[in-house]
Design an enzyme around this catalytic site. Structure first.
Site, PDB file in Angstrom:
ATOM      1  N   ASP A  58      37.877 -12.625  31.520  1.00 30.52           N
ATOM      2  CA  ASP A  58      36.657 -13.209  32.079  1.00 30.52           C
ATOM      3  C   ASP A  58      36.527 -12.773  33.533  1.00 30.52           C
ATOM      4  O   ASP A  58      37.537 -12.646  34.243  1.00 30.52           O
ATOM      5  CB  ASP A  58      36.701 -14.744  31.995  1.00 30.52           C
ATOM      6  CG  ASP A  58      35.354 -15.380  32.280  1.00 30.52           C
ATOM      7  OD1 ASP A  58      34.694 -15.815  31.324  1.00 30.52           O
ATOM      8  OD2 ASP A  58      34.951 -15.456  33.465  1.00 30.52           O
ATOM      9  N   CYS A 184      21.991 -20.709  28.843  1.00 31.04           N
ATOM     10  CA  CYS A 184      22.395 -22.088  29.133  1.00 31.04           C
ATOM     11  C   CYS A 184      21.943 -22.519  30.524  1.00 31.04           C
ATOM     12  O   CYS A 184      21.742 -23.707  30.776  1.00 31.04           O
ATOM     13  CB  CYS A 184      23.912 -22.224  29.019  1.00 31.04           C
ATOM     14  SG  CYS A 184      24.543 -21.954  27.350  1.00 31.04           S
TER      15      CYS A 184
END
Length: 339
Positions: A58, A184
């Site tokens: 990530d 989101c």
């Protein structure tokens, strides 16, 4: 029962896994791309299930807005600005010391994707954009590695497993991907849908890793937990002209140069050119719910809650102002515009 497997006793009582399946899991290696909402649930399940080696990657760090749905993080991670991969690795190692947990802080790109998937049995999607998903998809099909797709936004979710040689690939099945710009960070997400999507992903992962091919789902499952809708779209035959699973051209591995990302020296600005025009009226409406927006006939300026600024131009260029860090700029761009 071997003391080594005592922690998995309830899982081994489940006959499709059993002792033999548990032993198989202990020798498997998986990669999770993205350690956000989906990724944290995926990693939590897989580490607890006893997968031998769980690698995840990530590029981002933990922020307060993550805590509502990203289950491995806490307020101390926010205060310390821990990279998500680092914070997740620390938590997961405390959960199961039998498993090799490997957190990598990096942006997944065409330059490193092949190294990241080297030696893994399965790749799981914890990302939030189709550019990265198609990159994973093409790399997995090039090297014959199954890819478990998952997506969650608002109260909607979807998941599927794509297996080279047995199913169409993600690119073949869904075409160009979702270009609606819904993320989101623009329309929100509730945490239960994240857990459900990731759990469906892990179920298919476990089926594959223990070799239960007869139970493998051959469909894209979509649902809306708020409206209580569920729909299963069966896989069709691969498209004969698919550049990935049929022609084996793997465009995401060869066409990355079309997207231009440049740090503008001395201006604390990163320019991102995606090769598409931008409708300023449309983007002004989308961004004004999450940012302070100023619109002129020539551009949109959006002051972000994080402190940076997006400047959008109709020719497809976006400036991320307030940073020279390309990885940070890509994170913000994916969050508010979508890659």
């Amino acid at each position: 029962m071997d003391k080594q497997f005592e922690r998995y006793s309830r899982q081994m009582l489940f006959s499709p896994i059993g002792k033999e399946g548990q032993q198989q899991l202990a020798h498997k290696k998986v990669l999770i791309v993205g350690m956000g909402a989906l990724g944290t649930v995926l990693a939590n399940h897989l580490v607890r299930a006893g997968i031998g080696h769980v690698r995840f990657v990530d590029r981002d760090y933990v922020e307060k807005s993550n805590l509502q749905r990203q289950m491995l993080f806490d307020e101390e991670d926010v205060i310390a600005s821990h990279p998500k991969a680092v914070a997740a690795e620390q938590k997961l190692r405390k959960i199961n010391s039998d498993v090799t947990v490997e957190g990598i802080v990096a942006d997944v790109t065409v330059q490193n994707i092949e190294k990241l998937i080297d030696g893994v049995d399965l790749v799981l999607d914890g990302t939030d954009n189709f550019q990265t998903r198609f990159l994973i998809n093409d790399a997995c099909y090039k090297f014959g590695i199954p890819f478990v797709y998952g997506g969650a936004v608002s109260s909607r979710g979807m998941s599927a497993i794509f297996i080279p040689g047995k199913t169409p690939c993600l690119r073949c099945f869904i075409g160009g991907g979702d270009t609606s710009g819904q993320t989101c960070d623009t329309i929100g997400v509730i945490s239960p849908v994240v857990d459900i999507v990731a759990s469906f992903q892990v179920v298919e992962a476990l089926k594959f890793l223990v070799g239960d091919q007869s139970a493998q789902r051959t469909s894209l499952l979509t649902f809306d937990v708020w409206k209580h809708h569920m729909y299963e779209m069966k896989f069709s035959a691969p498209k004969q002209d698919c550049p990935t699973c049929q022609r084996k051209e793997y465009p995401a591995l060869t066409a990355q140069a079309e997207d231009q990302i440049t740090s503008l020296c001395g201006r604390e600005t990163v320019q991102i050119q995606i090769g598409e025009t931008l409708d300023l009226e449309l983007w002004a409406e989308r961004l004004k719910v999450v940012a302070q927006v100023t619109k002129t006939p020539f551009l949109i300026r959006a002051e972000l809650p994080e402190g940076e600024r997006l400047v959008l131009f109709p020719d497809g260029r976006t400036l991320v102002q307030g940073t020279e860090d390309v990885t940070r700029a890509k994170t913000l761009y994916a969050r508010y515009i979508g890659l």
